[in-house]
Design a protein around this motif. Structure first.
Motif, PDB file in Angstrom:
ATOM      1  N   LYS A   1       9.850  -7.980  -6.246  1.00  0.00           N
ATOM      2  CA  LYS A   1       9.130  -7.703  -7.489  1.00  0.00           C
ATOM      3  C   LYS A   1       7.651  -7.590  -7.158  1.00  0.00           C
ATOM      4  O   LYS A   1       7.065  -8.505  -6.580  1.00  0.00           O
ATOM      5  N   LEU A   2       7.072  -6.463  -7.494  1.00  0.00           N
ATOM      6  CA  LEU A   2       5.646  -6.209  -7.263  1.00  0.00           C
ATOM      7  C   LEU A   2       4.883  -6.362  -8.573  1.00  0.00           C
ATOM      8  O   LEU A   2       5.298  -5.838  -9.601  1.00  0.00           O
ATOM      9  N   ASN A   3       3.749  -7.060  -8.523  1.00  0.00           N
ATOM     10  CA  ASN A   3       2.905  -7.170  -9.720  1.00  0.00           C
ATOM     11  C   ASN A   3       2.243  -5.832 -10.035  1.00  0.00           C
ATOM     12  O   ASN A   3       2.100  -5.463 -11.194  1.00  0.00           O
TER      13      ASN A   3
ATOM     14  N   PRO B   1       2.575  -1.765  -9.405  1.00  0.00           N
ATOM     15  CA  PRO B   1       3.548  -0.769  -8.934  1.00  0.00           C
ATOM     16  C   PRO B   1       3.044   0.018  -7.723  1.00  0.00           C
ATOM     17  O   PRO B   1       1.841   0.162  -7.518  1.00  0.00           O
ATOM     18  N   VAL B   2       3.986   0.508  -6.932  1.00  0.00           N
ATOM     19  CA  VAL B   2       3.687   1.362  -5.791  1.00  0.00           C
ATOM     20  C   VAL B   2       4.239   2.750  -6.113  1.00  0.00           C
ATOM     21  O   VAL B   2       5.232   2.868  -6.839  1.00  0.00           O
ATOM     22  N   LEU B   3       3.580   3.783  -5.610  1.00  0.00           N
ATOM     23  CA  LEU B   3       4.031   5.149  -5.868  1.00  0.00           C
ATOM     24  C   LEU B   3       5.048   5.599  -4.827  1.00  0.00           C
ATOM     25  O   LEU B   3       4.778   5.564  -3.633  1.00  0.00           O
ATOM     26  N   TYR B   4       6.214   6.011  -5.313  1.00  0.00           N
ATOM     27  CA  TYR B   4       7.229   6.632  -4.470  1.00  0.00           C
ATOM     28  C   TYR B   4       6.981   8.142  -4.537  1.00  0.00           C
ATOM     29  O   TYR B   4       6.150   8.603  -5.322  1.00  0.00           O
ATOM     30  N   PRO B   5       7.676   8.937  -3.719  1.00  0.00           N
ATOM     31  CA  PRO B   5       7.486  10.392  -3.791  1.00  0.00           C
ATOM     32  C   PRO B   5       7.618  10.899  -5.234  1.00  0.00           C
ATOM     33  O   PRO B   5       8.317  10.299  -6.053  1.00  0.00           O
ATOM     34  N   GLU B   6       6.940  12.004  -5.493  1.00  0.00           N
ATOM     35  CA  GLU B   6       6.887  12.632  -6.826  1.00  0.00           C
ATOM     36  C   GLU B   6       6.205  11.727  -7.854  1.00  0.00           C
ATOM     37  O   GLU B   6       6.490  11.784  -9.049  1.00  0.00           O
ATOM     38  N   ASN B   7       5.295  10.878  -7.359  1.00  0.00           N
ATOM     39  CA  ASN B   7       4.482   9.994  -8.214  1.00  0.00           C
ATOM     40  C   ASN B   7       5.298   9.086  -9.122  1.00  0.00           C
ATOM     41  O   ASN B   7       4.907   8.801 -10.245  1.00  0.00           O
TER      42      ASN B   7
ATOM     43  N   SER C   1       0.802  -1.227   0.000  1.00  0.00           N
ATOM     44  CA  SER C   1       0.000   0.000   0.000  1.00  0.00           C
ATOM     45  C   SER C   1       0.836   1.278   0.000  1.00  0.00           C
ATOM     46  O   SER C   1       0.370   2.310  -0.452  1.00  0.00           O
ATOM     47  N   THR C   2       2.082   1.215   0.479  1.00  0.00           N
ATOM     48  CA  THR C   2       2.923   2.416   0.517  1.00  0.00           C
ATOM     49  C   THR C   2       4.349   2.077   0.100  1.00  0.00           C
ATOM     50  O   THR C   2       4.781   0.919   0.191  1.00  0.00           O
ATOM     51  N   TRP C   3       5.089   3.100  -0.313  1.00  0.00           N
ATOM     52  CA  TRP C   3       6.487   2.867  -0.660  1.00  0.00           C
ATOM     53  C   TRP C   3       7.282   2.433   0.563  1.00  0.00           C
ATOM     54  O   TRP C   3       8.199   1.624   0.457  1.00  0.00           O
ATOM     55  N   GLU C   4       6.929   2.958   1.743  1.00  0.00           N
ATOM     56  CA  GLU C   4       7.617   2.542   2.968  1.00  0.00           C
ATOM     57  C   GLU C   4       7.477   1.029   3.176  1.00  0.00           C
ATOM     58  O   GLU C   4       8.439   0.344   3.530  1.00  0.00           O
ATOM     59  N   GLU C   5       6.266   0.541   2.931  1.00  0.00           N
ATOM     60  CA  GLU C   5       6.012  -0.891   3.054  1.00  0.00           C
ATOM     61  C   GLU C   5       6.848  -1.680   2.038  1.00  0.00           C
ATOM     62  O   GLU C   5       7.343  -2.771   2.330  1.00  0.00           O
TER      63      GLU C   5
END
Length: 145
Positions: free
Chosen positions: A81-83, A85-91, A17-21
């Protein structure tokens, strides 16, 4: 060299759910094998909060890392590897997260050099993003090393 580090540190997940995760999930194999401790994970996350998405080294691929302040016990690299994508800062969308842990800056540079040669080839990068197994990822990297 890179393939040796990744031998037992590749994971696949549908999504986070988050880039931190994503950083925490990608670091799990290195925590499990004792390469790093929890403080290193927190340092990586803190760096991204402080400095932004500098760790998104090419579109779709992030390489979280931090200075070793005692949290790295042994050099290591892990890959998530994520099926989806997750959003990092600056989208910035990311679906491959490679955690880099180096005891010193020279180990750090060797690993970055190996990784750069893998990612410099657009065909290999695309194949990595589409890989569906640990074996496929290791074969792709070994072919380039």
């Amino acid at each position: 060299m890179l393939s040796n580090y990744l031998e037992n540190t590749i994971n696949f997940m549908d999504s986070v759910s988050t880039w931190e995760e994503s950083v925490k999930a990608a670091a799990q194999p290195l925590l499990k094998h004792g390469n790093i401790d929890e403080s290193y994970v927190e340092d990586m996350i803190s760096n991204i909060h402080k400095f932004g998405p500098y760790i998104v080294i090419v579109p779709g691929i992030a390489m979280p890392h931090a200075q070793n302040k005692g949290g790295v016990n042994q050099n290591g690299v892990s890959l998530l590897k994520l099926n989806k994508p997750v959003l990092y800062p600056e989208n910035k969308e990311v679906n491959l997260v490679l955690v880099l842990a180096a005891t010193d800056s020279s180990g750090h540079l060797d690993l970055i050099s190996d990784l750069s040669s893998v990612l410099a080839d657009e065909e290999v990068k695309t194949s990595l993003e589409n890989a569906e197994s640990k074996e496929e990822i290791l074969r792709l990297i070994r072919d380039v090393e």
